[in-house]
Structure formats: C-alpha cells, structure tokens
Design an enzyme around this catalytic site. Structure first.
Site, short mmCIF file in Angstrom:
data_model
loop_
_atom_site.label_atom_id
_atom_site.label_comp_id
_atom_site.label_asym_id
_atom_site.label_seq_id
_atom_site.Cartn_x
_atom_site.Cartn_y
_atom_site.Cartn_z
N CYS A 1 0.84 -1.20 0.00
CA CYS A 1 0.00 0.00 0.00
C CYS A 1 0.88 1.25 0.00
O CYS A 1 2.10 1.18 0.11
CB CYS A 1 -0.92 0.01 1.22
N CYS B 1 3.13 1.66 2.98
CA CYS B 1 4.39 0.92 2.89
C CYS B 1 5.43 1.73 2.11
O CYS B 1 6.61 1.79 2.48
CB CYS B 1 4.17 -0.43 2.21
N ASP C 1 20.61 -38.50 -21.77
CA ASP C 1 21.16 -38.70 -20.43
C ASP C 1 20.35 -39.81 -19.77
O ASP C 1 19.28 -40.19 -20.25
CB ASP C 1 21.06 -37.39 -19.64
N ASP D 1 18.85 -33.50 -18.26
CA ASP D 1 18.14 -32.77 -17.20
C ASP D 1 19.03 -32.17 -16.13
O ASP D 1 18.58 -31.35 -15.33
CB ASP D 1 17.15 -33.72 -16.51
N ASP E 1 24.61 -31.63 -17.61
CA ASP E 1 24.24 -31.74 -19.02
C ASP E 1 24.20 -30.40 -19.74
O ASP E 1 23.99 -30.36 -20.96
CB ASP E 1 22.86 -32.40 -19.16
#
Length: 725
Positions: free
Chosen positions: A41, A44, A444, A624, A628
């Site tokens: 807000c 803040c 892989d 993954d 790799d």
C-alpha cells in the site's frame, strides 16, 4: 541486487559468472535494487522511503509498488546487506535483486510495448477503413475531403506511434551504412502516409491512409508473434552464475570470518556447514559427510566424503560439517569452467541463421531497386512526378514483406501451440527448424530416461520384522535411498519397529538400539559388506551378516516407445551417463539401446556431442542435470524435462512438461512439417511478388490495391501455417 552502471563484457561467461562476487561486495556506487515482496500500500511506500532516506550513505530511495522493488542511490561503501538490515528493522522483508530478474522484466516490457502498438494500429485501421467505405461508395468534393482529413487526423499520429519500432531500426541500420528489412517497411509506411496527406491537401480523389495503417498492423502482428517465440529464452550462463556462492566462512587463528569469494586465496581453510553449497574447488581436510555431486555427475545418490577427497564448487554438503582447503576459487573454479563451456556453445548456436534471415539478406536491396526503377521510368515516360510517386509507393507497398515477415512466426506459433498441447514448450525461435534436421539423438540417463527416483526391488525377500527395523532407521534419515525404502515399506503396510538412541553418522548412515542390539542402515563399507553391482542400502542387526535392500531407477513412461519410434525414423540413438557401468548397461538393454557410455563427466558429454557434430551429424541432446548444460547448449537442438534444474531447462531449446517421453518422436514429425510449411510460405510470398510486382510496375495497381493484395498474401500465409500437423 544489481548495479545499473556495471560494465558489459563481450563474453557471456565473463559477464555473468562473477555475479556472485558482485553480490558479495555490493555496488560501490550507483543504483542498488532490492525486492520488497511484502509491501502492499501507499503507507508501505512512505515508510520504506522515509526509513531508507534516513539510513547513512543513502542519497535517495524510490519504491515501485507495481514491481515491488526499491531503487536506492547509495554512496560508496554502502552494501546491500546494510540496506536489507535497515529494512528488516522497519519490518519489511527485502532481497537482493539479481540481473536475470531485471533482464526478464525488460523482455516482458518489450512484449507489452509491441502489443500496445499493435492494438492502437488495429483500432485506428478499423476506423479509417469505415471512413474509406464512404469514399469508395461515391462521396465527392467537400464530403470526400472531410473524410480524408478525419482519416489523416487518425492515421498520422497512429503511424508516428505504432510504427516506431520499424523507424528506429531503419534509422539505426542506415546510420551504420547497411540495409535491413525495416528500411523498405519504413519507406512504404512513410511514403504512403506522406502521399495520402499530399493527395488530401490537393483535394485528390484517393488517399491511402488505410493502406499505411494496414501495413503497420500486419507487420506489427508478425513482429509480436516472433517476439512471443523468443521471449522465454534466457542465457544458461546466467543460471549457472546463480549457483555460485557469494561468500564463504574462512577459518583463521582468531576464529571464523565471512569473506567474499574474491578475497579467497589458494591454501585458505574454509568451513562448509551441512546444507551449504561448496563455495570453491578444494580438498577436505577435516570431517566426514555425504556430498550431492549431481552438479558434475547428474546422479541423485550422494557420495561419501572424507579427508583427502576433492570437492568442486557448486556441490552440496548434506550431512556433516567439514573443513576444506581452497584449490581454486571464482574464475578458476570448475563452476566457472562449466559456464565457459555453456557460453561458448550458446555463442555458436546464436550464429545459426534462420530461413527468414537468409531470405531477408537479398530482400531489402531488391525492393529499393524496383521502387527506384519504377519512379525513374514512369517519370521519364509521363513527365508526371505525382503519377511516378504513386506507382513507386504502390511497388513499395505491394512488395512490403508482410507475408515474408509472417512466414516463420506464424508457423512457429502454430507448431508451438500444437506441441504445447502435447506437453512440450518451444523456447527458442529456431528450435523447430533445427529439430527438423536432426539425425542423431543422445539421452542422459538419470532424470531423463529414468524418473530419478530409486525404487526398492527386493523388499519381499526379507522377513517383515527385519524390514520393520529398516523402516524405523530409514524414516530417521534424509538420504534418498532411505526415503525410497521408507516409502516402499509403508506402501507394503509395514509399521516401524520401536528403536532407541537413533543417531545419524555423517557420510555412513544411521544407527539405533533394538532389543538391546545395535542396528545400522547405511553404506556397505560401514557394515562390513562387499558392494555389489546393484545400488543398495545395507542393514545389520547386532553381529548378524549384513542384508542388502536393493534399488533400481524406474524408466520414464513412454521411454521404450520413444526410442523405438526415433529408430524407426532412421535416427541413431545413444545413451551417455555419469553413472557406473552396471546400471547404465542394464537400462540400455531394457530400452533397446545399442550405443551407451558410462562414467561421463560434463566435459566428456560436451566432447561427445562435439565429436558427433564434427562427423557431420545433427544432434538432439536430451538431458536434465546441471552436468548436461554444456552438452545441451552445444547440441544442434536440445530438450529437457520440466523436472530438470533451472540451468538445464534454460540451456535447452524445448522443455518436456510431463513425465512421458512419447511426445519426442511426434515433436520431430511436427518440426519437419513446420519446416515444410515455412518453405511453402516463402513460395507463396515469392509467387505473390512474381505476380503482383509486374502489375505494380506497369502502373495497374494503386497504393490501395497494393495494400489489399498485401493483406491477402498475409492472410494466405497465416492460413497455411494452420496446416502444421
């Protein structure tokens, strides 16, 4: 945190890999950017700005509530840590904002800018078209002039706003002494607008504001579609940089001190606590633990580390505190060398020239030549400059590369949508073209062909009482094999035995007391067993012989079918893994793979891809792990599952969203279909020009008719793109 005034290097790895060091030392001067996730807000905003402006060394602070960040102009010596502490005292959570976040924000802003300009051009085009209908219907004299002036009032500001991307790019190219596709585009739009304004001022019968707006709209549509296909791609080297540890705990005669990585020297002794990432390359001098080495091997199982063992930057200490003697830090670390591999491979990939780029090389000079010839010839024949300009503008419009500009992005968007519905996300603009050329696939193992989740295989071979003891020990450990054993035992309906004195022995396993006997679950060496070919956790009850609980990784759904389909398409399929030979050979036999390699490090995988490429193969790499990333970036095209590490997903061109591998062969079929459609679109665009250009050169096409013909060719190209299967 980011320093906006930081220099930019020509080398991606050099630019991004020291990012962690920059975080540690903070900016010396300039703007500091912090993320504020809890602000919500105006109160803040006021509290944060007032608090920061009162902090020592802060010249000014400005909060952006929409982006939830604060920009701080700080004096030399003020670090991000100081500012975060000041905000914490105010009750606000704050984090250092990395350069990758700023880059992604800039990309999003560019996309919104294109979309806004496209919407404005479309709205103006529809309104001017309505006014043009009245002129076409027979409006004359003052009424026609009124409609032309209203059209001018709508069209000219719209062109000035919406066509800015083309004008800027054309100006930049001309200033550099070269031509690009935006130069004839800008000429066509500008001349159509200028000629229309001239005709309106001279009370002419025809004005072509609708043609200029149509050009702008269709070209922006192509530009935005192309932007959409590229917006999700970021540099994998930046993701690797995010894994660097900015600070380390150095042991001195006075005790422990936290220092920046840049301040470390070979021979320094560091403390690495459980759960922390290893900050440098070094050798263990004290302590025992288990290390997550998936950074280098891609395998999920931890390895035992004891004094004398070498560790690499980026690995994770799992179970016990250790002391580490520094061998290499910062730019000399294995993590930086891995970033170098990825960055160099990315540079090579960026040199890939798409079909559209090759077509554009000869397009711009040809268009200018045709328009100039039309102007000169018709002026010489008729002596009427106004007529000659109209014909030259018609030539520019009718040859304007709307169809050519849509040829690739329209197909890419259609194919991307089709593959997305099959669970695959296209990240790179030329990925489909490159995937269509593939003749070799390299997989892989762990996390790619398998799920990366060990499954207990011999639970039924042990008495229930023995398994209940193993379950009680396993549930007290965070080791992946222990967790897999606990899941399997619970699924079998077992309840844990009652144990006392449970204690984890870092690097070895876990022990407790059952019925007055010491029971242990852990490594074979710890329990006096001989390691076998199978992955196993060992249980010893008192002085009895150790018992093995064996595990195997489950192949991904569709793995066998995907490999069989790829082979049926005539591709060579390889498996390369950092795992030991036994599990790799077993998986290869199960999935019908003839070519496999075990014990491969990241550089070995990248070298294997480079060797295949040198032999003339077009390689698809599917992986993954962080190990790799260099191979993924070096392959002709690459795919990662959604479960992959961030750096692997970023290095790849395509992301597999689900666990099933069966869409892979379909993706190749779709890519080949998409490439055919792209070539067909080029043929459509070329055929259109072969017919329309002579008509315009002979003076049979007005700028309005040229704009309509251009629109028809653009729509035809878009409809052809929908035929991708």
């Amino acid at each position: 945190m980011a320093t906006l005034s930081a220099p930019i290097s020509a080398c991606p790895a050099c630019s991004v890999t020291p990012a962690a060091q920059a975080l540690a030392t903070a900016p010396q001067v300039g703007q500091v950017l912090l993320s504020l996730p809890t602000i919500h807000c105006a109160g803040c905003i006021s509290a944060v700005e007032r608090g920061l402006n009162a902090a020592p060394g802060v010249r000014s602070a400005r909060v952006n509530l929409t982006l939830k960040r604060v920009s701080i102009d700080a004096a030399p010596g003020v670090t991000a840590t100081d500012l975060i502490a000041a905000l914490d005292a105010l009750g606000y959570e704050a984090h250092e904002l990395d350069a990758g976040t700023l880059s992604a924000t800039a990309t999003d802003r560019a996309g919104r800018d294109l979309l806004m300009r496209l919407a404005v051009a479309g709205f103006a085009m529809m309104n001017v078209m309505l006014l043009s209908v009245a002129v076409w219907s027979g409006a004359t004299d003052a009424t026609r002039d009124l409609f032309h002036w209203v059209s001018a009032a709508i069209a000219l500001p719209t062109i000035a706003f919406s066509a800015q991307p083309f004008f800027r790019n054309a100006f930049t190219a001309l200033r550099a002494g070269r031509l690009n596709m935006d130069v004839p585009i800008s000429l066509a739009i500008g001349l159509a607008g200028a000629m229309s304004l001239y005709e309106t001022m001279q009370h002419g019968q025809h004005a072509y504001f609708d043609a200029a707006l149509s050009l702008t709209f269709f070209l922006l549509a192509g530009r935005w579609l192309d932007h959409r296909t590229r917006a999700v791609a970021r540099s994998a080297a930046q993701e690797l940089a995010a894994l660097e540890v900015p600070r380390a705990i150095r042991l001195t005669a006075e005790g422990e001190e936290t220092v920046a990585i840049a301040d470390l020297a070979a021979g320094d002794i560091l403390r690495v606590r459980p759960g922390a990432r290893v900050p440098v390359d070094g050798v263990v001098t004290e302590g025992q633990t288990e290390i997550d080495r998936s950074l280098l091997t891609g395998e999920t199982l931890p390895v035992f580390a004891m004094p004398g063992m070498a560790l690499n930057a980026g690995e994770i200490n799992l179970t016990g505190p250790i002391s580490l003697r520094v061998i290499a830090a910062g730019r000399d670390s294995s993590l930086h060398r891995l970033a170098d591999l990825v960055a160099m491979a990315e540079i090579a990939k960026n040199r890939y020239t798409s079909l559209a780029d090759r077509a554009a090389r000869i397009y711009a000079p040809g268009v200018h030549l045709l328009a100039a010839v039309a102007l000169a010839v018709w002026w010489a024949i008729s002596g009427d400059l106004r007529l000659a300009l109209n014909i030259a503008v018609a030539v520019l419009i009718i040859t304007c590369p709307c169809a050519l500009g849509l040829a690739v992005p329209a197909v890419t968007t259609a194919a991307s949508g089709r593959l997305f519905r099959r669970g695959m996300l296209i990240k790179h603009g030329t990925a489909l073209e490159r995937l269509a050329e593939v003749d070799t696939v390299v997989f892989d193992k762990t996390g790619t062909l398998t799920l990366g989740m060990p499954q207990a295989t011999n639970l039924a071979d042990h008495p229930r009482e023995v398994t209940a003891i193993a379950l009680a020990l396993a549930e007290a450990s965070s080791h992946p094999l222990a967790q897999a054993l606990a899941r399997a035992a619970r699924a079998a309906g077992l309840r844990p035995a009652s144990l006392n004195g449970l204690k984890e022995v870092p690097g070895y396993g876990i022990e407790g007391i059952w019925a007055g006997q010491v029971v242990r679950l852990g490594r074979a060496e710890w329990l006096g067993a001989a390691p076998g070919a199978m992955t196993a956790a060992w249980l010893r009850i008192g002085d009895a012989a150790p018992l093995a609980f064996t595990f195997a990784d489950t192949p991904r759904p569709g793995a066998r079918q995907a490999i069989a389909a790829l082979k049926a398409q005539g591709m060579a399929v390889h498996l390369i893994s950092g795992d030991s030979a036994g599990p790799v050979a077993a998986l290869a036999a199960e999935l019908g793979l003839d070519h496999w390699q075990a014990g491969a490090l990241p550089a070995d995988k990248a070298d294997f891809i480079a060797e295949l490429t040198a032999q003339g193969h077009r390689v698809l790499m599917v992986g993954d792990g962080l190990n790799d990333t260099a191979a993924l970036a070096g392959a002709h095209v690459s795919i990662s599952p959604a479960s992959a590490l961030d750096a692997a997903r970023v290095a790849s061109d395509i992301v597999l969203m689900g666990t099933d591998l069966s869409p892979l062969p379909d993706a190749v079929v779709t890519a080949r279909s998409a490439t055919r459609r792209i070539r067909e679109n080029f043929a459509i665009a070329a055929g259109y020009n072969l017919i329309a250009v002579p008509v315009a050169l002979l003076g049979f096409a007005t700028p309005l008719a040229a704009a309509l013909a251009m629109s028809v060719s653009s729509i035809t190209v878009s409809l052809n793109a929908l035929r991708v299967r």
